[in-house]
Design a protein around this motif. Sequence first.
Motif, mmCIF file in Angstrom:
data_model
loop_
_atom_site.group_PDB
_atom_site.id
_atom_site.type_symbol
_atom_site.label_atom_id
_atom_site.label_comp_id
_atom_site.label_asym_id
_atom_site.label_seq_id
_atom_site.Cartn_x
_atom_site.Cartn_y
_atom_site.Cartn_z
ATOM 1 N N ILE A 34 2.695 9.285 6.090
ATOM 2 C CA ILE A 34 1.232 9.273 5.980
ATOM 3 C C ILE A 34 0.820 8.732 4.604
ATOM 4 O O ILE A 34 -0.195 8.048 4.485
ATOM 5 C CB ILE A 34 0.613 10.662 6.251
ATOM 6 C CG1 ILE A 34 -0.898 10.548 6.479
ATOM 7 C CG2 ILE A 34 0.883 11.654 5.136
ATOM 8 C CD1 ILE A 34 -1.287 9.703 7.667
ATOM 9 N N TYR A 35 1.636 8.997 3.590
ATOM 10 C CA TYR A 35 1.296 8.479 2.265
ATOM 11 C C TYR A 35 1.352 6.947 2.268
ATOM 12 O O TYR A 35 0.499 6.271 1.692
ATOM 13 C CB TYR A 35 2.261 9.048 1.219
ATOM 14 C CG TYR A 35 1.760 8.897 -0.190
ATOM 15 C CD1 TYR A 35 0.720 9.687 -0.669
ATOM 16 C CD2 TYR A 35 2.319 7.950 -1.047
ATOM 17 C CE1 TYR A 35 0.246 9.543 -1.959
ATOM 18 C CE2 TYR A 35 1.855 7.801 -2.347
ATOM 19 C CZ TYR A 35 0.819 8.605 -2.791
ATOM 20 O OH TYR A 35 0.349 8.461 -4.073
ATOM 21 N N THR A 36 2.360 6.406 2.942
ATOM 22 C CA THR A 36 2.495 4.957 3.038
ATOM 23 C C THR A 36 1.325 4.350 3.805
ATOM 24 O O THR A 36 0.735 3.347 3.377
ATOM 25 C CB THR A 36 3.821 4.609 3.740
ATOM 26 O OG1 THR A 36 4.891 5.224 3.025
ATOM 27 C CG2 THR A 36 4.027 3.107 3.797
ATOM 28 N N ILE A 37 0.981 4.971 4.934
ATOM 29 C CA ILE A 37 -0.141 4.466 5.735
ATOM 30 C C ILE A 37 -1.430 4.509 4.918
ATOM 31 O O ILE A 37 -2.219 3.560 4.898
ATOM 32 C CB ILE A 37 -0.294 5.311 7.028
ATOM 33 C CG1 ILE A 37 0.896 5.041 7.957
ATOM 34 C CG2 ILE A 37 -1.609 5.011 7.725
ATOM 35 C CD1 ILE A 37 0.962 5.962 9.171
ATOM 36 N N SER A 38 -1.620 5.629 4.210
ATOM 37 C CA SER A 38 -2.822 5.792 3.406
ATOM 38 C C SER A 38 -2.890 4.756 2.285
ATOM 39 O O SER A 38 -3.947 4.180 2.014
ATOM 40 C CB SER A 38 -2.850 7.209 2.826
ATOM 41 O OG SER A 38 -3.818 7.295 1.813
ATOM 42 N N ALA A 39 -1.756 4.503 1.635
ATOM 43 C CA ALA A 39 -1.719 3.510 0.556
ATOM 44 C C ALA A 39 -2.065 2.131 1.103
ATOM 45 O O ALA A 39 -2.831 1.377 0.485
ATOM 46 C CB ALA A 39 -0.333 3.498 -0.099
ATOM 47 N N ALA A 40 -1.537 1.805 2.271
ATOM 48 C CA ALA A 40 -1.834 0.499 2.871
ATOM 49 C C ALA A 40 -3.321 0.376 3.162
ATOM 50 O O ALA A 40 -3.945 -0.659 2.896
ATOM 51 C CB ALA A 40 -1.021 0.326 4.152
ATOM 52 N N MET A 41 -3.901 1.468 3.676
ATOM 53 C CA MET A 41 -5.323 1.422 4.015
ATOM 54 C C MET A 41 -6.184 1.286 2.757
ATOM 55 O O MET A 41 -7.165 0.535 2.740
ATOM 56 C CB MET A 41 -5.706 2.688 4.786
ATOM 57 C CG MET A 41 -6.955 2.535 5.603
ATOM 58 S SD MET A 41 -7.330 4.033 6.524
ATOM 59 C CE MET A 41 -6.255 3.880 7.920
ATOM 60 N N ALA A 42 -5.798 1.979 1.688
ATOM 61 C CA ALA A 42 -6.514 1.826 0.416
ATOM 62 C C ALA A 42 -6.392 0.388 -0.072
ATOM 63 O O ALA A 42 -7.338 -0.182 -0.619
ATOM 64 C CB ALA A 42 -5.956 2.807 -0.620
ATOM 65 N N GLY A 43 -5.220 -0.201 0.154
ATOM 66 C CA GLY A 43 -5.016 -1.603 -0.229
ATOM 67 C C GLY A 43 -5.950 -2.535 0.534
ATOM 68 O O GLY A 43 -6.488 -3.488 -0.031
ATOM 69 N N LEU A 44 -6.154 -2.246 1.799
ATOM 70 C CA LEU A 44 -7.088 -3.050 2.602
ATOM 71 C C LEU A 44 -8.489 -2.971 2.003
ATOM 72 O O LEU A 44 -9.194 -3.984 1.888
ATOM 73 C CB LEU A 44 -7.139 -2.551 4.049
ATOM 74 C CG LEU A 44 -5.887 -2.677 4.914
ATOM 75 C CD1 LEU A 44 -6.173 -2.173 6.319
ATOM 76 C CD2 LEU A 44 -5.408 -4.116 4.965
ATOM 77 N N ALA A 45 -8.893 -1.763 1.611
ATOM 78 C CA ALA A 45 -10.231 -1.595 1.026
ATOM 79 C C ALA A 45 -10.353 -2.430 -0.249
ATOM 80 O O ALA A 45 -11.360 -3.115 -0.461
ATOM 81 C CB ALA A 45 -10.493 -0.119 0.734
#
Lengths: 333, 254
Positions: free
Chosen positions: A228-239
């Motif tokens: 979940i940390y990886t998914i969250s980091a990727a999503m923050a990267g998209l933002a």
Amino acid sequence: MNQAMSANANVDTARQWLKRQSRWSPFEIVFWLALLLPFFLFPTYLPLASQIAIAALFALSVDLILGYAGIITLGHAMFFGLGAYAAALLAKAGWSEPLTGLLFAGVFAGLIGFITSFMIVRVQHLALLMITLGLGVLTLELANAMSWLTGGTDGLRVPRTWPIFNYFRFDLWGYTSYGYTLAVLFICFLLSRLLVNSSFGLALRGIRENVKRMPAIGSDHHRHLQKIYTISAAMAGLAGALLAQTTSTVALDVLSFTRSADVIVMLVLGGTGRLYGAIVGAIIFLVARDQLAGINPQYWYFWIGLLLMVVVLFMPKGILGFLSRLAGRRDND
Amino acid sequence: MTDQKEIVLRTDSLSKKFGALQVTNAVRLALPRGCRYALIGPNGAGKTTLINLITGQLKPDSGSIFLGGDDITGKSVSARVRAGLTRTFQINTLFPDLTPLEAVTLAVCEREGKAGQFWQPLSAHGAAIDEAFETLKSIGLAAAATRPTRTLPYGQQRLLEIALALATKPRVLLLDEPAAGVPKDESAALFEVIAALPSDISVLFIEHDMDIVFKFASRIIVLVAGGVLLEADPEEVRTDQRVREVYLGKGHHV
Ligand SMILES: Nc1ncnc2c1ncn2[C@@H]1O[C@H](COP(=O)(O)OP(=O)(O)OP(=O)(O)O)[C@@H](O)[C@H]1O
Ligand SMILES: [Mg+2]
């Protein structure tokens, strides 16, 4: 909320009950339709609306780890900033296609997220705050030191993003920007919604509810947390990438501590662990900033602080939690 | 030895110190398949600590633990559970905001390696949900299945402790005072549930009420000051002079 079920419950009702927990409510549909209103009602505010969509996506990424898995972070701007720089540098290298740029930034931030996740899952509480804070500060200072790449304090001018699907040009008024950021927010929201309603989402809630029990039911919960940390980091990267692509500038503030803290404030205002809190929180925070800064540019954060205290004291589950409790009370009457 | 059955769990001179306090002292025990053993001993004898050592919450200073012949001494808690060694907790260790149905479904999904799947809704795991519900039903929690755990009466929370453990499909189940805090009339009912567990599960339970121990245990291990004082059939424990002194001597009539 009224969750009582009759005593003659059977397997079918068990399945149905679980299914009902993830059903779309009419409120949700109205909510998303309302997010289209700026196109028609407030076209002059479209740039602000894009900022809100970007902040909401960032807050959504934090809600996945904070609201669902119970990981507190004070350094998530690190991934937002990495995504912004990744998209900006790709564009400077001559490739300004938005969707591949977005993907590139997401994968890059996710990769760094995965690497740092090994550290994150081993600590809790204050140590976790310090590690996330430390990583955030480290990244900021690194970006500052590598000014040949990042532009340092001057920032980067990002070449204009190419039209989306080679068709929708980024216009001066922000129609395309808002359409683009809102679409990405919506897709990420759908994925998040699927995730939190999956068996994985249940495991995350289990971790948040009682991390000590997880190994005792056979859970390798560190792996869940890393995922979940990886998914969250990727999503923050998209933002972050959305910001770079729609504003054509990236400065060091994308990595700042303030950004990491603001996103937590937004989440707490809106309410954690319910996805919509991220969006509502971003709307309140950025609209308030826009309005208050107009009245009193120096002290607008004073009002945010006051609002934050009122919410924390009187609505411990955020504004959405408060509203849903009001609605629940009315249901029960 | 009355039991010639296959030994499922075995410990070999397990020892643990907290500072100067020897809480576990060269404990050897062997649980045969399908057994119903009781672990008794005065407060502070080290019963919970022994379970913590066996299940991996604590690391022993010395000694080894074997599950079905495999040395599991170095394995993590979760790996032991997946290998079939599960425990419940003396103090409720539940998921307050999850419903029993959700919590047990989670345990089933973990067992089947499906808990990491984030790309399909929980309702896609129909078999896991059905199994969870059947498990809850089998121990009398069907009616409470969809109420948040924190709203359940204490006795039902104790049952949920057992349901969560059962969902891992254990070969060995260690129950740390399953009836702790439950009124006496309810605790008998709770032990009926335990007695009715599948007969191939080896059960070791800790319990202070000697009536219950004598009723439900086929064999009793007496732990005193971290060491095994005696391991014997209920009849023998009942009449053993040392046990009377350390444990039953406090005005308990047998
Ligand atoms: N983590 C710890 N650190 C230090 N001492 C501990 C720790 N855990 C337990 N002890 C001590 O070890 C001894 C054994 O404790 P344990 O909980 O195993 O006893 P018990 O037999 O389960 O008792 P009870 O019947 O009250 O549950 C006690 O004296 C306790 O105070
Ligand atoms: Mg104990």
